[in-house]
Design an enzyme around this catalytic site. Structure first.
Site, PDB file in Angstrom:
ATOM      1  N   ASP A 208      -0.267  -4.109  -1.386  1.00 42.81           N
ATOM      2  CA  ASP A 208       0.130  -2.721  -1.154  1.00 42.81           C
ATOM      3  C   ASP A 208       0.198  -2.492   0.351  1.00 42.81           C
ATOM      4  O   ASP A 208      -0.817  -2.569   1.039  1.00 42.81           O
ATOM      5  CB  ASP A 208      -0.878  -1.777  -1.804  1.00 42.81           C
ATOM      6  CG  ASP A 208      -0.446  -0.324  -1.756  1.00 42.81           C
ATOM      7  OD1 ASP A 208       0.585  -0.028  -1.127  1.00 42.81           O
ATOM      8  OD2 ASP A 208      -1.151   0.517  -2.351  1.00 42.81           O
ATOM      9  N   HIS A 210       1.292   0.381   1.544  1.00 48.40           N
ATOM     10  CA  HIS A 210       1.028   1.813   1.703  1.00 48.40           C
ATOM     11  C   HIS A 210       2.080   2.518   2.542  1.00 48.40           C
ATOM     12  O   HIS A 210       1.811   3.560   3.146  1.00 48.40           O
ATOM     13  CB  HIS A 210      -0.358   2.028   2.323  1.00 48.40           C
ATOM     14  CG  HIS A 210      -1.244   2.911   1.512  1.00 48.40           C
ATOM     15  ND1 HIS A 210      -1.999   3.923   2.058  1.00 48.40           N
ATOM     16  CD2 HIS A 210      -1.502   2.954   0.180  1.00 48.40           C
ATOM     17  CE1 HIS A 210      -2.686   4.537   1.116  1.00 48.40           C
ATOM     18  NE2 HIS A 210      -2.391   3.965  -0.037  1.00 48.40           N
ATOM     19  N   GLU A 234       4.257  -3.921  -2.643  1.00 45.04           N
ATOM     20  CA  GLU A 234       4.303  -2.483  -2.947  1.00 45.04           C
ATOM     21  C   GLU A 234       4.478  -1.616  -1.703  1.00 45.04           C
ATOM     22  O   GLU A 234       3.822  -1.838  -0.680  1.00 45.04           O
ATOM     23  CB  GLU A 234       3.009  -2.089  -3.669  1.00 45.04           C
ATOM     24  CG  GLU A 234       2.940  -0.650  -4.096  1.00 45.04           C
ATOM     25  CD  GLU A 234       1.713  -0.363  -4.944  1.00 45.04           C
ATOM     26  OE1 GLU A 234       1.187   0.764  -4.856  1.00 45.04           O
ATOM     27  OE2 GLU A 234       1.254  -1.250  -5.689  1.00 45.04           O
ATOM     28  N   GLU A 260       5.097   5.796  -6.525  1.00 40.39           N
ATOM     29  CA  GLU A 260       3.902   6.574  -6.838  1.00 40.39           C
ATOM     30  C   GLU A 260       3.948   7.986  -6.268  1.00 40.39           C
ATOM     31  O   GLU A 260       3.278   8.882  -6.776  1.00 40.39           O
ATOM     32  CB  GLU A 260       2.652   5.849  -6.339  1.00 40.39           C
ATOM     33  CG  GLU A 260       2.527   5.780  -4.827  1.00 40.39           C
ATOM     34  CD  GLU A 260       1.323   4.966  -4.391  1.00 40.39           C
ATOM     35  OE1 GLU A 260       0.399   5.567  -3.797  1.00 40.39           O
ATOM     36  OE2 GLU A 260       1.303   3.744  -4.641  1.00 40.39           O
ATOM     37  N   HIS A 310       1.336   4.128 -11.666  1.00 41.54           N
ATOM     38  CA  HIS A 310       0.315   4.300 -10.630  1.00 41.54           C
ATOM     39  C   HIS A 310      -0.844   5.075 -11.235  1.00 41.54           C
ATOM     40  O   HIS A 310      -0.649   6.025 -11.981  1.00 41.54           O
ATOM     41  CB  HIS A 310       0.942   5.078  -9.468  1.00 41.54           C
ATOM     42  CG  HIS A 310       0.024   5.402  -8.357  1.00 41.54           C
ATOM     43  ND1 HIS A 310      -0.441   6.685  -8.124  1.00 41.54           N
ATOM     44  CD2 HIS A 310      -0.494   4.629  -7.378  1.00 41.54           C
ATOM     45  CE1 HIS A 310      -1.204   6.678  -7.050  1.00 41.54           C
ATOM     46  NE2 HIS A 310      -1.264   5.447  -6.571  1.00 41.54           N
TER      47      HIS A 310
END
Length: 399
Positions: A208, A210, A234, A260, A310
């Protein structure tokens, strides 16, 4: 001939009350939504958790409740349309999160009344089991967000495997610069190498980012990881930057996952049309609830895109995602946080049961979950832990 209408006097069941129960779980306040009917003992639970927006979501639930009191809770789609269309202003992430919690609770009521699990009301299970993935450190603040040393990444992977999980997500990139230097990239690559060595080829590893990185930095980092066979990559950049996601997807050999932070099927449309990802991640607590998650998943299926909802939220959100997963053909795997607070399972009467990271088809009516309100009340609202992020020069960075 005039269209027949149902008057309020003909409604056999009505929504009597909609309320919220806020439970502070350190990194986030769980916002549980309770929809009560005028039938004794019949109510439903949903979850509308949105980090750092708790009071706004609680207010949005109260705003939506004005439209729903006195309505028949079994008309789930009708009430979804009322919440979405009856106010002039569309909801955005806060309004859609409030809608999501109410929608989950309505499905819970419908299942409880009929004595059937929600996944059966969605067409029935399409699989016998559903695999869950772990967060590094079980999703604790320290494990997921503050692990830095590569050796520690390997040790925490082993903890997840010892708990029975066959897939783990981690965040090796720290708060990023707009263009990263070799030291940061190589440090992050060593962390991924440590995870792969600890897990071997039987463990699926997701990374991830982010959305901390630009497309150029995400590609540069990703090319250093091609030997590690990532399960997915991700949020390599912001979801609004669809062209950037497409660029990353074309440049790297592993699947891109995102979504998400999106709410409603309309925000997913361009991602799917442009082939920007291989996995979409709607959050049942944000995207519009169970009803909308199903529509988003159906859209994705037409593009051969997988769904992995998510879900870093509380136990009600997890239950809702689980039912969507069991009823959705193109569902891939389910996110789960298990180690955010030590009393996580104490506030529900029937905690989620996983056997080696695997859940079996739910059989209890509704969502199969009940909040112990007395235990929940022991953890009242408090400001969540904040995550301030700054670049080396003091300018504000994406967390």
């Amino acid at each position: 001939m005039p269209r027949a209408t149902i008057t309020s006097g003909e409604i056999a069941m009505k929504i009597a009350r909609i309320s919220t129960l806020v439970v502070n779980a350190r990194m986030r306040n769980w916002v549980f939504v309770k929809v009560e009917t005028d039938q004794p003992g019949l109510w439903g639970w949903g979850e509308a958790t949105l980090e750092w927006k708790t009071r706004a979501v609680v207010g949005a639930v109260e705003d939506a409740a004005v439209l729903l009191i006195g309505q028949d809770p079994r008309r789930v789609e009708h009430l979804w349309q009322i919440m979405h269309r009856q106010y002039f202003w569309r909801g955005g992430i806060i309004g859609m999160t409030a809608m999501s919690g109410i929608d989950q609770a309505l499905w819970d009521i419908k299942g409880r009344e009929l004595g059937r699990p929600v996944c059966e009301l969605l067409g029935g299970p399409v699989r016998d089991t559903l695999r869950f993935y772990d967060h590094l450190g079980g999703g604790s603040l320290e494990g997921m967000y503050k692990t830095i040393d590569p050796a520690e990444f390997g040790a925490r992977i082993q903890e997840s495997m010892d708990a029975g999980f066959t897939a783990v997500k981690a965040m090796p990139i720290p708060v990023a610069e707009l263009i990263e230097n070799p030291r940061t990239l190589k440090q992050a690559a060593r962390a991924v190498e440590a995870m792969r060595k600890a897990g071997g080829d039987d463990l699926d590893v997701m990374l991830d980012l982010h959305a901390r990185t630009t497309p150029a930095a995400a590609i540069q980092f990703g090319r250093m990881l091609t030997d590690y066979n990532l399960y997915w990559y991700e949020e390599p950049c912001w979801h609004e930057h669809v062209a950037g996601l497409v660029e990353v997807a074309r440049a790297l050999p592993f699947p891109i996952a995102t979504g998400e932070r999106l709410a409603g099927r309309w925000q997913f449309r361009e991602l799917l049309e442009r082939g920007a990802c291989a996995v979409i991640q709607p959050d049942v607590a944000h995207c519009g609830g169970i009803s909308e998650a199903r529509r988003i998943a159906a859209m994705a299926e037409t593009y051969q895109v997988s769904v992995a909802c998510h879900n870093p939220t509380g136990p009600v959100g997890t239950a809702a995602a689980l039912h969507v997963g069991f009823a959705t053909p193109n569902y891939l795997i389910q996110e789960h946080v298990r180690n955010d607070v030590p009393w996580r399972n104490e506030i529900v009467t029937t905690p989620l049961f996983l056997e080696k990271g695997i859940a079996h088809v739910p059989t209890a009516p509704g969502l199969g979950i009940e909040i112990n309100e007395k235990q929940a009340a022991r953890h009242p609202f408090a400001p969540e832990v904040t995550m301030p992020a700054f670049h080396r020069d003091g300018s504000v960075a994406d967390w």
